[in-house]
Design an enzyme around this catalytic site. Structure first.
Site, PDB file in Angstrom:
ATOM      1  N   THR A   1     -10.250   9.043   3.237  1.00  0.00           N
ATOM      2  CA  THR A   1     -11.518   9.212   4.118  1.00  0.00           C
ATOM      3  C   THR A   1     -11.146  10.414   5.126  1.00  0.00           C
ATOM      4  O   THR A   1     -12.158  10.869   5.905  1.00  0.00           O
ATOM      5  CB  THR A   1     -11.772   7.844   4.853  1.00  0.00           C
ATOM      6  OG1 THR A   1     -10.500   7.378   5.295  1.00  0.00           O
ATOM      7  CG2 THR A   1     -12.477   6.854   4.061  1.00  0.00           C
TER       8      THR A   1
ATOM      9  N   ARG B   1      -6.879  -3.425  13.652  1.00  0.00           N
ATOM     10  CA  ARG B   1      -7.124  -3.610  15.118  1.00  0.00           C
ATOM     11  C   ARG B   1      -7.775  -4.440  15.637  1.00  0.00           C
ATOM     12  O   ARG B   1      -7.518  -5.251  16.551  1.00  0.00           O
ATOM     13  CB  ARG B   1      -7.010  -2.220  15.672  1.00  0.00           C
ATOM     14  CG  ARG B   1      -5.816  -1.299  15.570  1.00  0.00           C
ATOM     15  CD  ARG B   1      -6.013   0.135  15.771  1.00  0.00           C
ATOM     16  NE  ARG B   1      -6.760   0.789  14.477  1.00  0.00           N
ATOM     17  CZ  ARG B   1      -6.996   2.051  14.329  1.00  0.00           C
ATOM     18  NH1 ARG B   1      -6.925   2.733  15.236  1.00  0.00           N
ATOM     19  NH2 ARG B   1      -7.796   2.311  13.123  1.00  0.00           N
TER      20      ARG B   1
ATOM     21  N   ASP C   1       0.831  -1.425   0.062  1.00  0.00           N
ATOM     22  CA  ASP C   1      -0.208  -0.063   0.140  1.00  0.00           C
ATOM     23  C   ASP C   1       0.847   1.433  -0.130  1.00  0.00           C
ATOM     24  O   ASP C   1       1.303   1.831   1.303  1.00  0.00           O
ATOM     25  CB  ASP C   1      -0.906  -0.032   1.281  1.00  0.00           C
ATOM     26  CG  ASP C   1      -1.797   0.871   1.307  1.00  0.00           C
ATOM     27  OD1 ASP C   1      -2.150   1.615   0.136  1.00  0.00           O
ATOM     28  OD2 ASP C   1      -2.396   1.188   2.447  1.00  0.00           O
TER      29      ASP C   1
ATOM     30  N   LYS D   1       0.322   3.938  -2.313  1.00  0.00           N
ATOM     31  CA  LYS D   1      -0.448   4.991  -2.738  1.00  0.00           C
ATOM     32  C   LYS D   1       0.480   6.086  -3.383  1.00  0.00           C
ATOM     33  O   LYS D   1       0.803   7.349  -2.965  1.00  0.00           O
ATOM     34  CB  LYS D   1      -0.763   6.089  -1.309  1.00  0.00           C
ATOM     35  CG  LYS D   1      -1.920   5.226  -0.507  1.00  0.00           C
ATOM     36  CD  LYS D   1      -2.702   5.981   0.401  1.00  0.00           C
ATOM     37  CE  LYS D   1      -3.756   5.070   1.210  1.00  0.00           C
ATOM     38  NZ  LYS D   1      -3.100   4.116   2.186  1.00  0.00           N
TER      39      LYS D   1
HETATM   40  O1  C5P Z   1      -8.937  -1.814  11.357  1.00  0.00           O
HETATM   41  P1  C5P Z   1      -7.930  -0.793  11.319  1.00  0.00           P
HETATM   42  O2  C5P Z   1      -8.621   0.650  11.346  1.00  0.00           O
HETATM   43  O3  C5P Z   1      -6.954  -0.764  12.408  1.00  0.00           O
HETATM   44  O4  C5P Z   1      -7.241  -0.709   9.976  1.00  0.00           O
HETATM   45  C1  C5P Z   1      -6.238   0.386   9.716  1.00  0.00           C
HETATM   46  C2  C5P Z   1      -5.801   0.065   8.280  1.00  0.00           C
HETATM   47  O5  C5P Z   1      -6.752   0.272   7.328  1.00  0.00           O
HETATM   48  C3  C5P Z   1      -4.498   1.013   8.014  1.00  0.00           C
HETATM   49  O6  C5P Z   1      -3.648   0.205   7.247  1.00  0.00           O
HETATM   50  C4  C5P Z   1      -4.935   2.052   7.352  1.00  0.00           C
HETATM   51  O7  C5P Z   1      -3.877   2.671   6.288  1.00  0.00           O
HETATM   52  C5  C5P Z   1      -6.065   1.533   6.284  1.00  0.00           C
HETATM   53  N1  C5P Z   1      -7.041   2.535   5.779  1.00  0.00           N
HETATM   54  C6  C5P Z   1      -7.980   3.181   6.700  1.00  0.00           C
HETATM   55  N2  C5P Z   1      -8.730   4.009   6.095  1.00  0.00           N
HETATM   56  C7  C5P Z   1      -8.578   4.405   4.838  1.00  0.00           C
HETATM   57  C8  C5P Z   1      -7.839   3.602   4.041  1.00  0.00           C
HETATM   58  C9  C5P Z   1      -6.967   2.807   4.451  1.00  0.00           C
HETATM   59  O8  C5P Z   1      -7.933   2.964   7.688  1.00  0.00           O
HETATM   60  N3  C5P Z   1      -9.597   5.219   4.395  1.00  0.00           N
END
Ligand code: C5P
Length: 236
Positions: free
Chosen positions: A118, A213, A63, A65
Site C-alpha cells: 500500500t 494500534r 509476516d 514477505k
Molecule cells: O492497525 P495498525 O495500522 O497499527 O496495523 C499495522 C500493521 O498492519 C503492521 O503490522 C503493518 O505491517 C500491517 N500492514 C499495514 N499495511 C499494509 C500491510 C500490512 O499496515 N498494507
C-alpha cells in the site's frame, strides 16, 4: 465455527520478547491470531513462537514477505511450515515459479500473497519498470489471480479492495486486511490513510482483520479487542 474474535489478527509491532509477551498475555482469548513481523522475528527468532504458544491458544501469522529465487523461497517455506504457524506472506511479484515452489513446500501452512504494497504509488511502479498504462487496481487483481492459480490461500489487501477482489477471484480465497480503524478509537499521528471500520471490512468480504494500534494504544487494550469483536458479531 469461526467466532467474532477469530477475525482479529493482532499485529505484535513491538521490538522485544518482553513487550510481545505482555500483549500475548493481555489479549489471550480476545483475538484469534498474533502477527509477528520482520523486526520482532529478527530480534527473537523462533523463540517468539514458542513463547506465544505457551501463553495463548491463538494462531500465529509470521509476516516475513518472502521474495527470492524459487528454490530459496521453497526451502524457507519448508522451514516455516515446521514452526507451527498458520500464515506466512510472500510477494506475488515473485511470479508463478516462486509462488508455486512455495506452495509445494507449505504443508499445513497457508500462504498469503502481498499484491502491491500500500506504500507503493503509481510513480513507484513506473520507476521500477512497470508500464505507465497499468493502474494499481488492475495489478492488484492480476497478482491476486496469479497467487490463487499458483496455490496461495489468499492475499493481504486493503479493505477498500476486498469486495473487488472477491468479485473477480471468487470465494475460497482468504482476504486479510490491515488499515482497520474503529470509529470510536482515534490513533494519534496515524500513517494509515485508506482505512475502514471492522464491521464494514467484514461486510465487504474480509476474512481476517490485521489490527495493531487501535488495540495496542487504547487505554484498555483488552476492552478494545472485545469491543471490536462485538462490532464484528453484529454483522455476521
Ligand atoms: O492497525 P495498525 O495500522 O497499527 O496495523 C499495522 C500493521 O498492519 C503492521 O503490522 C503493518 O505491517 C500491517 N500492514 C499495514 N499495511 C499494509 C500491510 C500490512 O499496515 N498494507
Amino acid at each position: 465455527m469461526k467466532k467474532p474474535s477469530d477475525y482479529i489478527i493482532f499485529a505484535l509491532d513491538v521490538d522485544s520478547m518482553e513487550k510481545a509477551s505482555h500483549f500475548a498475555r493481555l489479549l489471550s482469548g480476545t483475538v484469534g491470531m498474533f502477527k509477528i513481523g520482520l523486526e520482532l522475528f529478527i530480534r527473537t527468532g523462533p523463540d517468539i513462537i514458542k513463547m506465544i504458544r505457551e501463553i495463548s491458544g491463538a494462531e500465529i501469522f509470521l509476516d516475513l514477505k518472502l521474495h527470492d529465487i524459487p528454490e530459496t523461497v521453497k526451502k524457507s517455506v519448508s522451514v516455516i511450515s515446521g514452526l507451527d504457524v498458520r500464515f506466512t506472506t510472500l510477494h506475488a511479484s515473485g511470479g508463478t515459479k516462486m509462488l508455486g515452489a512455495a506452495a509445494g513446500a507449505s504443508g499445513n501452512l497457508d500462504l498469503l500473497a502481498v499484491t502491491v504494497l500500500t506504500s507503493t504509488s503509481a510513480s513507484d511502479l513506473a520507476e521500477t519498470g512497470h508500464d505507465k498504462s497499468i493502474n494499481t487496481e488492475s495489478l492488484v487483481v492480476m497478482r491476486a489471480q496469479l497467487a490463487k492459480n499458483a496455490g496461495c490461500s489468499g492475499v493481504v489487501c486493503s479493505a477498500l479492495e476486498a469486495s473487488m477482489i472477491r468479485q473477480r477471484i471468487g470465494n475460497d480465497f482468504y482476504l486479510v486486511t490491515p488499515g482497520i480503524r474503529p470509529s470510536w478509537e482515534v490513533v494519534k499521528e496515524d500513517d494509515q490513510s485508506r482505512i475502514m471500520t471492522p464491521a464494514r471490512a467484514v461486510s465487504e468480504g474480509s476474512d481476517y482483520l490485521v489490527i495493531g494500534r487501535p488495540i495496542s494504544r487504547a487505554s484498555d487494550p483488552r476492552a478494545s479487542a472485545l469491543r471490536i469483536a462485538d462490532e464484528i458479531a453484529a454483522v455476521l
